[in-house]
Design a protein around this motif. Structure first.
Motif, PDB file in Angstrom:
ATOM      1  N   ARG A   1      12.457  -7.029   4.450  1.00  0.00           N
ATOM      2  CA  ARG A   1      11.074  -7.940   3.379  1.00  0.00           C
ATOM      3  C   ARG A   1      10.198  -6.828   4.555  1.00  0.00           C
ATOM      4  O   ARG A   1       8.639  -6.917   3.099  1.00  0.00           O
ATOM      5  N   LEU A   2      10.422  -6.436   4.941  1.00  0.00           N
ATOM      6  CA  LEU A   2       8.789  -5.054   4.971  1.00  0.00           C
ATOM      7  C   LEU A   2       8.955  -4.017   4.350  1.00  0.00           C
ATOM      8  O   LEU A   2       8.356  -3.572   3.532  1.00  0.00           O
ATOM      9  N   GLY A   3      10.523  -3.699   4.106  1.00  0.00           N
ATOM     10  CA  GLY A   3      10.278  -2.613   2.749  1.00  0.00           C
ATOM     11  C   GLY A   3      10.095  -2.439   2.022  1.00  0.00           C
ATOM     12  O   GLY A   3       9.233  -2.290   0.550  1.00  0.00           O
ATOM     13  N   VAL A   4      10.964  -3.463   1.302  1.00  0.00           N
ATOM     14  CA  VAL A   4      10.019  -4.168  -0.183  1.00  0.00           C
ATOM     15  C   VAL A   4       9.424  -4.714  -0.247  1.00  0.00           C
ATOM     16  O   VAL A   4       8.008  -4.276  -0.815  1.00  0.00           O
ATOM     17  N   ALA A   5       7.994  -5.131   0.498  1.00  0.00           N
ATOM     18  CA  ALA A   5       6.390  -6.066   0.414  1.00  0.00           C
ATOM     19  C   ALA A   5       5.849  -4.135   0.065  1.00  0.00           C
ATOM     20  O   ALA A   5       5.249  -3.979  -0.943  1.00  0.00           O
ATOM     21  N   ILE A   6       6.520  -3.102   1.354  1.00  0.00           N
ATOM     22  CA  ILE A   6       5.449  -1.689   0.655  1.00  0.00           C
ATOM     23  C   ILE A   6       5.947  -1.299  -0.469  1.00  0.00           C
ATOM     24  O   ILE A   6       5.378  -0.062  -1.270  1.00  0.00           O
ATOM     25  N   GLY A   7       7.177  -1.390  -0.837  1.00  0.00           N
ATOM     26  CA  GLY A   7       7.837  -0.568  -2.360  1.00  0.00           C
ATOM     27  C   GLY A   7       6.820  -1.215  -3.108  1.00  0.00           C
ATOM     28  O   GLY A   7       6.527  -0.716  -4.405  1.00  0.00           O
ATOM     29  N   LEU A   8       7.358  -2.818  -3.766  1.00  0.00           N
ATOM     30  CA  LEU A   8       6.712  -3.286  -4.469  1.00  0.00           C
ATOM     31  C   LEU A   8       4.758  -2.624  -4.318  1.00  0.00           C
ATOM     32  O   LEU A   8       4.683  -2.965  -5.901  1.00  0.00           O
ATOM     33  N   GLU A   9       4.390  -2.509  -3.716  1.00  0.00           N
ATOM     34  CA  GLU A   9       2.455  -2.326  -3.500  1.00  0.00           C
ATOM     35  C   GLU A   9       2.468  -1.085  -4.039  1.00  0.00           C
ATOM     36  O   GLU A   9       1.507  -0.676  -5.006  1.00  0.00           O
ATOM     37  N   ALA A  10       3.340  -0.134  -3.653  1.00  0.00           N
ATOM     38  CA  ALA A  10       3.606   1.068  -4.034  1.00  0.00           C
ATOM     39  C   ALA A  10       3.790   1.281  -5.880  1.00  0.00           C
ATOM     40  O   ALA A  10       2.995   1.704  -6.080  1.00  0.00           O
ATOM     41  N   ILE A  11       4.749   0.354  -6.158  1.00  0.00           N
ATOM     42  CA  ILE A  11       4.587   0.255  -7.820  1.00  0.00           C
ATOM     43  C   ILE A  11       3.416   0.264  -8.006  1.00  0.00           C
ATOM     44  O   ILE A  11       2.605   0.317  -9.654  1.00  0.00           O
ATOM     45  N   ARG A  12       2.509  -1.132  -7.730  1.00  0.00           N
ATOM     46  CA  ARG A  12       1.645  -1.629  -8.221  1.00  0.00           C
ATOM     47  C   ARG A  12       0.274  -0.898  -8.527  1.00  0.00           C
ATOM     48  O   ARG A  12      -0.420  -0.528  -9.271  1.00  0.00           O
ATOM     49  N   MET A  13       0.490  -0.135  -7.514  1.00  0.00           N
ATOM     50  CA  MET A  13      -0.058   1.203  -7.015  1.00  0.00           C
ATOM     51  C   MET A  13      -0.447   1.682  -9.252  1.00  0.00           C
ATOM     52  O   MET A  13      -1.393   2.595  -9.356  1.00  0.00           O
TER      53      MET A  13
ATOM     54  N   GLU B   1       1.236   1.426 -11.017  1.00  0.00           N
ATOM     55  CA  GLU B   1       0.883   0.991 -12.360  1.00  0.00           C
ATOM     56  C   GLU B   1      -0.525   0.925 -12.371  1.00  0.00           C
ATOM     57  O   GLU B   1      -1.196   1.063 -13.641  1.00  0.00           O
ATOM     58  N   GLU B   2      -1.549   0.946 -11.988  1.00  0.00           N
ATOM     59  CA  GLU B   2      -2.739   0.369 -12.087  1.00  0.00           C
ATOM     60  C   GLU B   2      -3.379   1.747 -12.095  1.00  0.00           C
ATOM     61  O   GLU B   2      -5.162   2.187 -12.295  1.00  0.00           O
ATOM     62  N   GLY B   3      -2.488   2.831 -11.789  1.00  0.00           N
ATOM     63  CA  GLY B   3      -2.960   4.204 -11.961  1.00  0.00           C
ATOM     64  C   GLY B   3      -3.819   4.201 -10.648  1.00  0.00           C
ATOM     65  O   GLY B   3      -4.570   5.586 -11.138  1.00  0.00           O
ATOM     66  N   VAL B   4      -4.012   4.639  -9.819  1.00  0.00           N
ATOM     67  CA  VAL B   4      -4.684   4.703  -8.391  1.00  0.00           C
ATOM     68  C   VAL B   4      -4.037   5.988  -8.025  1.00  0.00           C
ATOM     69  O   VAL B   4      -4.799   6.736  -7.478  1.00  0.00           O
ATOM     70  N   ALA B   5      -2.492   5.995  -8.112  1.00  0.00           N
ATOM     71  CA  ALA B   5      -1.958   7.560  -7.823  1.00  0.00           C
ATOM     72  C   ALA B   5      -1.242   8.217  -8.457  1.00  0.00           C
ATOM     73  O   ALA B   5      -0.183   7.368  -8.930  1.00  0.00           O
ATOM     74  N   SER B   6      -0.561   9.199  -8.790  1.00  0.00           N
ATOM     75  CA  SER B   6       1.126   9.520  -9.108  1.00  0.00           C
ATOM     76  C   SER B   6       1.765   9.411  -8.259  1.00  0.00           C
ATOM     77  O   SER B   6       1.555   8.909  -6.768  1.00  0.00           O
ATOM     78  N   ALA B   7       3.375   9.468  -8.621  1.00  0.00           N
ATOM     79  CA  ALA B   7       4.098   8.703  -7.428  1.00  0.00           C
ATOM     80  C   ALA B   7       4.420   9.686  -6.447  1.00  0.00           C
ATOM     81  O   ALA B   7       4.274   9.157  -5.581  1.00  0.00           O
TER      82      ALA B   7
ATOM     83  N   ALA C   1       5.099  -5.988 -13.393  1.00  0.00           N
ATOM     84  CA  ALA C   1       5.573  -5.930 -14.672  1.00  0.00           C
ATOM     85  C   ALA C   1       6.476  -4.410 -14.956  1.00  0.00           C
ATOM     86  O   ALA C   1       7.170  -4.180 -15.516  1.00  0.00           O
ATOM     87  N   LEU C   2       6.009  -3.046 -14.253  1.00  0.00           N
ATOM     88  CA  LEU C   2       6.832  -1.789 -14.506  1.00  0.00           C
ATOM     89  C   LEU C   2       7.621  -1.870 -14.213  1.00  0.00           C
ATOM     90  O   LEU C   2       8.634  -1.117 -14.996  1.00  0.00           O
TER      91      LEU C   2
END
Length: 294
Positions: free
Chosen positions: A196-208, A210-216, A264-265
């Motif tokens: 639950r904790l790990g996926v929450a962080i992982g999904l937010e990182a993917i959204r970031m 996707e939105e071009g906030v920063a590189s992987a 979506a990414l």
């Protein structure tokens, strides 16, 4: 009590000899157990044997294994018949994260084991109560969620359902300690604690991303350098498998709401076959041996 106070089961079964199942087998072999792995067909069983022995050889080379490679090989059996589990104290189900597949696997295991034998599911998110409901003896089931890669990880999440026998939870704590890992105990809930904790962080990182906030690379560095995580959330998603993470996110979304809706990414990459390390590409590039390409 010290780790040496605890004793691993004399005989352990593992249903599924993929990366996780092989790692679980490796852990119990090193602790002195005899281990039987059951796979879907002869080719898969042969691959599971090779996977475990490669891992054992690496442990011997590092000096973290006490016995010879030959001694570990002698305690390992692989096959395709679940009757291999007849003498096991504990059988760990380690098939892919799919409810129907796990239900079928658990029924198959229970049909072969002794009345007092325990069953553990390596599920990272599926309800233990839901899985226990298909068994004749639901009190014998609990979750033992190992982490990838199992040989290097130090945590096992023990999940107890409403029907899980308290004595089984205590026994599982001892088994986890015996294989040199630290147990945490959590109640059955969607995603338990770790996913639950790990996926929450992982999904937010993917959204970031996707939105071009920063590189992987920079998103991961924010967590490894800023928060001392051993690996960043995007690199970890590659290691776990984008398809695995998508499946968990879909389950959590159905149970807990839109905050776990997969980006979506993530859906697009999985649809394109970019599953992370196992496919050679996810958020990073990986070579055939599973090493990240710089």
């Amino acid at each position: 009590m010290t780790e040496s106070t605890f004793i691993a089961p004399e005989q352990v079964g593992v249903l599924g000899g993929g990366r996780m199942g092989a790692g679980i087998a490796h852990a119990f072999l090193l602790a002195g157990s005899r281990v039987g792995i059951v796979e879907r067909d002869a080719d898969a069983a042969e691959a599971a044997t090779a996977r475990v022995l490669e891992s054992i050889d690496a442990s011997v080379a590092r000096g973290t294994a006490l016995d010879s490679p030959e001694a570990y090989r002698a305690r390992l059996t692989t096959g395709t018949d679940a009757a291999l589990f007849a003498q096991c104290t504990l059988v760990v189900e380690a098939v892919p994260e799919d409810l129907a597949l796990k239900v079928d696997a658990l029924r198959r295991v229970e049909a072969q084991i002794a009345p007092d034998a325990a069953i553990a599911s390596n599920t990272s998110s599926i309800s233990i109560d839901e899985l226990a409901a298909v068994l004749d003896r639901p009190s014998r089931l609990l979750g033992m969620h190992f982490f990838n890669p199992v040989p290097a990880s130090t945590l096992v999440e023990i999940v107890h359902g409403a029907s899980t026998a308290p004595a089984l939870v205590d026994a599982a704590r001892g088994w986890v300690a015996a294989i040199g890992k630290t147990p945490i105990v959590v109640a059955d809930a969607p995603g338990f604690a770790s996913s639950r904790l790990g996926v929450a962080i992982g999904l937010e990182a993917i959204r970031m991303l996707e939105e071009g906030v920063a590189s992987a690379e920079d998103i991961d560095a924010a967590m490894t350098l800023g928060y001392k995580h051993p690996v960043g959330p995007l690199r970890l998603t590659d290691i776990v498998g984008l398809d695995v993470r998508l499946g968990i996110a879909e389950y959590l979304s159905a149970q807990l709401g839109e905050r776990f809706e997969p980006p979506a990414l993530l859906r697009r990459l999985v649809a394109e076959g970019h599953l992370g390390r196992k496919s050679g590409r996810g958020f990073y590039e990986w070579d055939a041996s599973g090493r990240e390409q710089k």
